[in-house]
Enzyme design. Structure first.
Site, PDB file in Angstrom:
ATOM      1  N   ARG A 133       0.843  -1.191   0.000  1.00 17.28           N
ATOM      2  CA  ARG A 133       0.000   0.000   0.000  1.00 17.28           C
ATOM      3  C   ARG A 133       0.881   1.244   0.000  1.00 17.28           C
ATOM      4  NH1 ARG A 133      -1.916  -3.610   3.914  1.00 17.28           N
ATOM      5  NH2 ARG A 133      -4.011  -4.470   3.481  1.00 17.28           N
TER       6      ARG A 133
ATOM      7  N   LYS B 142      -1.698  -2.811   8.048  1.00 27.70           N
ATOM      8  CA  LYS B 142      -2.885  -2.454   8.816  1.00 27.70           C
ATOM      9  C   LYS B 142      -2.918  -3.217  10.131  1.00 27.70           C
ATOM     10  CE  LYS B 142      -6.073  -1.167   5.096  1.00 27.70           C
ATOM     11  NZ  LYS B 142      -7.382  -1.466   4.470  1.00 27.70           N
TER      12      LYS B 142
ATOM     13  N   HIS C  46      -2.978   2.226  -5.640  1.00 24.26           N
ATOM     14  CA  HIS C  46      -3.768   1.026  -5.363  1.00 24.26           C
ATOM     15  C   HIS C  46      -4.029   0.248  -6.646  1.00 24.26           C
ATOM     16  CE1 HIS C  46      -5.288  -0.656  -1.673  1.00 24.26           C
ATOM     17  NE2 HIS C  46      -6.354  -1.116  -2.298  1.00 24.26           N
TER      18      HIS C  46
ATOM     19  N   ARG D 266      -1.175  -1.957  -7.018  1.00 29.14           N
ATOM     20  CA  ARG D 266      -1.348  -3.091  -6.096  1.00 29.14           C
ATOM     21  C   ARG D 266      -2.285  -4.138  -6.704  1.00 29.14           C
ATOM     22  NH1 ARG D 266      -1.300  -4.458  -0.496  1.00 29.14           N
ATOM     23  NH2 ARG D 266      -3.319  -5.125   0.368  1.00 29.14           N
TER      24      ARG D 266
ATOM     25  N   HIS E 108      -3.431  -9.244   3.463  1.00 33.36           N
ATOM     26  CA  HIS E 108      -4.863  -9.326   3.750  1.00 33.36           C
ATOM     27  C   HIS E 108      -5.087 -10.202   4.981  1.00 33.36           C
ATOM     28  CE1 HIS E 108      -5.974  -8.412  -0.716  1.00 33.36           C
ATOM     29  NE2 HIS E 108      -5.841  -7.323  -0.001  1.00 33.36           N
TER      30      HIS E 108
ATOM     31  N   TYR F  66      -9.361 -11.110  -6.747  1.00 35.78           N
ATOM     32  CA  TYR F  66      -8.413 -11.100  -7.863  1.00 35.78           C
ATOM     33  C   TYR F  66      -8.543 -12.341  -8.733  1.00 35.78           C
ATOM     34  CZ  TYR F  66      -6.407  -7.234  -5.299  1.00 35.78           C
ATOM     35  OH  TYR F  66      -6.244  -6.043  -4.649  1.00 35.78           O
TER      36      TYR F  66
END
Length: 366
Positions: A217, A241, A312, A315, A338, A347
């Protein structure tokens, strides 16, 4: 709507599948009427201000301000949420408490499921996106759980709140030849005589290579320190995150671009503000995510004939190209950071759609 109810309660017509179970339901074809008890605010009065006047951000009453400040400390210190999540949740809960205050509530103890549902319903009627409604519902549930744990609420109304299902759109990705064209673009200042301009061009090349090679990110890229790059193993250590740390591999071109920037370009921009930051802005401080976004858009525009996208989008492209190249879903999940495999699975749909398009174009009996 049955005529006998019209004089008893205020109603707002809204689609039935948006914010979960309404306060009260009166079926009328495909519509559902969200009903407020008489003591609550309603569309004819303060509720319109909730959607049309949100930008003004009226001051919160003292009781609400104190609860919001405690919630902020909880998110930062106890939950370890990212600054972006904390900012979003605080804005959402502030809007909820403003709504509650306009409805006549004088303490968080009076907050119930009817108030929360009416708040979400009014925002949907004002055109708020499903994704935003879903996030606001999540913020409300987090706040009520916190308030209940603190003893401010006798019971937690959050579990009674329905979830607005966000429409999941397939991400836009660049094709592999398009990415190759973008990465081949040297940048406008690569041949400039100004050493600082040359350094910035090298930095921008390293940014583009690293974003695509690692799929990290933009916030993670800007948070990298010099010591996070392991040149011998060609990996970068990323803080993602929720404070989750992961190690991401990078390819030879990206490793070379980062090394060239670190050894030759970065020293030309270093100041006392730089500390250990890997990527620096023009004034020597840690690179700002907005600057990184501008770099990506500028490089894509310079390539010509490539659809515009941001960090993004790179990404998304990295993840899609990994799957197209044969990487398994679990590995891509680890690379992207994730928490849930379900997030990575989108994806696979992108790759399947591209495969189907190629089949239909190339097979004689498609």
């Amino acid at each position: 709507m049955p005529a006998g109810l019209a004089h008893q309660e205020e109603r707002l017509t809204i689609k039935a599948d948006v914010t979960g179970i309404p306060v009260g339901r009166v079926a009328n074809g495909a519509a559902v009427y969200f009903v407020w008890p008489a003591r609550r605010c309603h569309p004819a009065g303060g509720e319109r201000a909730d959607t049309e006047g949100m930008d003004a951000e009226p001051a919160l009453p003292a009781w609400a301000s104190a609860r919001l400040a405690a919630f902020e400390r909880h998110l930062l210190a106890e939950r370890g949420r990212s600054a972006h999540t904390v900012r979003a949740y605080l804005g959402d809960v502030r809007a909820l408490l403003q709504h509650a205050s306009r409805c006549g509530l004088e303490d968080v103890a009076e907050l119930d499921i009817g108030v929360i549902r009416a708040w979400l319903a009014a925002q949907h009627a004002g055109g708020m996106a499903r994704a935003t409604l879903a996030r606001r519902g999540a913020a409300a549930r987090t706040f009520t759980a916190f308030a209940c744990a603190r003893g401010w609420l006798d019971s937690d109304p959050g579990p009674l709140l329905g979830t607005a299902k966000a429409v999941r759109r397939l991400p836009n990705v660049l094709a592999q030849d398009q990415m190759a064209a973008v990465l081949a673009e040297p940048g406008a200042a690569a041949d400039a005589e100004d050493p600082r301009a040359v350094a910035i061009a090298g930095r921008d090349t390293a940014i583009m290579e690293l974003l695509y090679a690692s799929g990290i990110r933009v916030s993670e890229l800007c948070g990298l320190d010099v010591g996070d790059v392991d040149e011998s193993r060609r990996t970068v250590r990323v803080l993602g995150k929720g404070g989750r740390e992961r190690v991401v591999p990078v390819g030879v071109p990206a490793a070379g671009a980062v090394r060239a920037w670190r050894d030759a370009g970065r020293p030309r921009l270093v100041t006392g503000r730089s500390e250990a930051a890997l990527f620096l802005g023009a004034r020597g401080g840690r690179l700002d995510p907005r600057t990184a976004r501008r770099v990506v858009h500028a490089r894509i525009a310079a390539a010509g004939g490539v659809p515009d996208t941001g960090p993004h989008g790179l990404r998304h492209s990295a993840a899609t190209h990994l799957l197209e190249g044969g990487a398994d879903l679990r590995s891509v999940q680890e690379i992207l950071g994730h928490a849930s495999l379900a997030t990575t699975q989108i994806y696979t749909h992108v790759s399947a759609e591209r495969l189907l398009a190629a089949y239909r174009q190339a097979h004689p009996r498609a």
